[in-house]
Design an enzyme around this catalytic site. Structure first.
Site, PDB file in Angstrom:
ATOM      1  N   GLU A  43     147.718  36.945  96.758  1.00  9.33           N
ATOM      2  CA  GLU A  43     146.893  36.075  97.592  1.00  9.33           C
ATOM      3  C   GLU A  43     147.741  35.328  98.616  1.00  9.33           C
ATOM      4  O   GLU A  43     147.346  35.181  99.777  1.00  9.33           O
ATOM      5  CB  GLU A  43     146.118  35.069  96.730  1.00  9.33           C
ATOM      6  CG  GLU A  43     144.972  35.676  95.933  1.00  9.33           C
ATOM      7  CD  GLU A  43     143.873  36.263  96.803  1.00  9.33           C
ATOM      8  OE1 GLU A  43     143.782  35.889  97.993  1.00  9.33           O
ATOM      9  OE2 GLU A  43     143.114  37.107  96.317  1.00  9.33           O
ATOM     10  N   TYR A 126     141.092  27.742  98.396  1.00 12.03           N
ATOM     11  CA  TYR A 126     140.780  29.168  98.424  1.00 12.03           C
ATOM     12  C   TYR A 126     141.576  29.938  97.366  1.00 12.03           C
ATOM     13  O   TYR A 126     141.017  30.708  96.578  1.00 12.03           O
ATOM     14  CB  TYR A 126     141.059  29.761  99.812  1.00 12.03           C
ATOM     15  CG  TYR A 126     141.178  31.261  99.768  1.00 12.03           C
ATOM     16  CD1 TYR A 126     140.036  32.060  99.668  1.00 12.03           C
ATOM     17  CD2 TYR A 126     142.420  31.892  99.763  1.00 12.03           C
ATOM     18  CE1 TYR A 126     140.142  33.438  99.576  1.00 12.03           C
ATOM     19  CE2 TYR A 126     142.534  33.262  99.669  1.00 12.03           C
ATOM     20  CZ  TYR A 126     141.388  34.028  99.582  1.00 12.03           C
ATOM     21  OH  TYR A 126     141.491  35.391  99.471  1.00 12.03           O
ATOM     22  N   ASP A 144     136.935  31.281 102.544  1.00 13.33           N
ATOM     23  CA  ASP A 144     137.949  31.357 103.590  1.00 13.33           C
ATOM     24  C   ASP A 144     137.259  31.789 104.876  1.00 13.33           C
ATOM     25  O   ASP A 144     136.032  31.723 104.983  1.00 13.33           O
ATOM     26  CB  ASP A 144     139.061  32.335 103.188  1.00 13.33           C
ATOM     27  CG  ASP A 144     138.583  33.783 103.113  1.00 13.33           C
ATOM     28  OD1 ASP A 144     137.349  34.023 103.145  1.00 13.33           O
ATOM     29  OD2 ASP A 144     139.444  34.685 103.031  1.00 13.33           O
ATOM     30  N   CYS A 205     128.514  46.574 112.492  1.00 14.59           N
ATOM     31  CA  CYS A 205     127.197  46.190 111.973  1.00 14.59           C
ATOM     32  C   CYS A 205     126.364  47.390 111.522  1.00 14.59           C
ATOM     33  O   CYS A 205     125.560  47.280 110.595  1.00 14.59           O
ATOM     34  CB  CYS A 205     126.422  45.405 113.037  1.00 14.59           C
ATOM     35  SG  CYS A 205     127.215  43.854 113.498  1.00 14.59           S
ATOM     36  N   CYS A 214     120.740  40.414 107.756  1.00 10.13           N
ATOM     37  CA  CYS A 214     121.550  39.577 108.645  1.00 10.13           C
ATOM     38  C   CYS A 214     120.728  39.088 109.834  1.00 10.13           C
ATOM     39  O   CYS A 214     120.355  39.865 110.715  1.00 10.13           O
ATOM     40  CB  CYS A 214     122.765  40.363 109.131  1.00 10.13           C
ATOM     41  SG  CYS A 214     123.854  39.412 110.206  1.00 10.13           S
TER      42      CYS A 214
END
Length: 343
Positions: A43, A126, A144, A205, A214
């Site tokens: 991370e 986070y 995040d 998309c 969305c």
């Protein structure tokens, strides 16, 4: 906006995201483990580094420092050396300090509680949430930039992501989407969707599993989200260095921890007036850091005697090194590049 959000089937969207992740989630080596130490390292490495660029660094770091105790007992310079090429060297120093914290405060066992993980040096909300959810099943969103972007677009939500309350606001929104007992997978799915599909520019998309849900996509307003009003203006800084050498020997000193490039090695920033007659070529480079634009001038100073080099090193606390030995030290990127290209 709020009416639209209240009518949305939050959980349905979360389950659809998980179904996509099970089929299309990235096959990454650290996803085969629940070891909090390894998740922590990955991370931190991948916060500012693309996965494909950081994988070798991750493997090398884990190979040299396979556990908390090994990392805690290592020397600062070696930790920095294995971080070389990743930038943001303060993160390596924080990893080192946090490993020592774990050895002292938790008897060498990585803490399980979110609150305890958050107390580790260099660990933010986070990272603590990612470790807690992936390794210990805590129902905490790892919010995040990916979360901000995906949630802002899915719900056409104009909450300003630069607002100090944005983390809490989007955490609560994500919690309503998060299926029970699948927090870790949900967080990783959001990371993958934000990284691979719902990109800041040119999002894909047409292949997004959430495109039917969305609102920004269906309204044709994808590029209007997320909303961010505050932009930090970069600070312009000018630095001057002197590459002081005799033959293949030159001077370096380790930086302190009170400014940029903590604990990295650098050249002298000042020279005695008696050296001015030996200043030769000068190279100017530009370098960008977070919120800082640097202009760096590097002057080559060729001394005529080894005594002058030795005396200056002794008086000012510099280390004498050569190109071969300098490879075992970590330098700021502009100075590292200078050494690579020196005559």
């Amino acid at each position: 906006m709020k009416t639209k959000k209240q009518n949305a089937d939050f959980l349905h969207v979360g389950e659809k995201l998980l179904a996509w992740y099970k089929t299309y989630g990235r096959d990454l080596p650290f996803r085969s483990t629940k070891d909090p130490y390894k998740i922590w390292i990955c991370e931190i490495i991948f916060q500012q580094t693309r996965i494909e660029q950081g994988l070798n660094h991750y493997h090398n770091f884990i190979s040299r420092f396979p556990d908390i105790e090994t990392l805690a007992n290592a020397e600062n310079d070696e930790v920095l050396l294995y971080w070389k090429g990743l930038g943001y060297y303060s993160r390596a120093l924080n990893l080192h300090k946090a490993a020592q914290q774990i050895m002292i405060d938790h008897e060498g066992i990585f803490p399980e509680k979110y609150e305890d993980i958050l107390q580790l040096k260099g660990v933010g909300k986070y990272t603590a949430a990612a470790i807690s959810s992936i390794c210990f099943g805590a129902k905490i969103p790892a919010v995040d930039g990916n979360f901000y972007r995906v949630l802002s677009r899915v719900f056409a939500d104009d909450f300003d992501v630069s607002n100090s309350k944005a983390f809490q606001y989007f955490s609560e929104l994500a919690l309503q989407m998060m299926p029970e007992k699948q927090a870790g997978s949900f967080n990783e799915a959001m990371m993958d969707l934000g990284s691979e599909i719902c990109k800041p520019r040119n999002p894909k998309c047409e292949v997004c599993p959430l495109n039917q849900d969305c609102l920004a996509f269906n309204l044709g307003k994808i590029q209007d989200f997320p909303v961010k009003s505050k932009k930090v203006k970069p600070q312009d800084l000018e630095l001057k260095y002197y590459f002081v050498h005799f033959g293949d020997l030159f001077l370096i000193k380790q930086r302190k921890e009170d400014f940029i490039w903590k604990k990295l090695y650098e050249f002298p920033v000042e020279i005695p007036e008696s050296f001015s007659g030996y200043v030769g070529s000068m190279k100017t480079v530009s370098h960008k850091l977070t919120h800082k634009n640097l202009t760096i001038h590097i002057y080559k100073v060729s001394l005529p005697t080894i005594k002058m080099l030795n005396d200056f090193a002794k008086e000012q606390g510099f280390t004498i090194t050569n190109l071969v030995d300098s490879h075992q030290k970590s330098f700021p990127k502009p100075l590292e590049n200078y050494l690579k290209n020196i005559d």
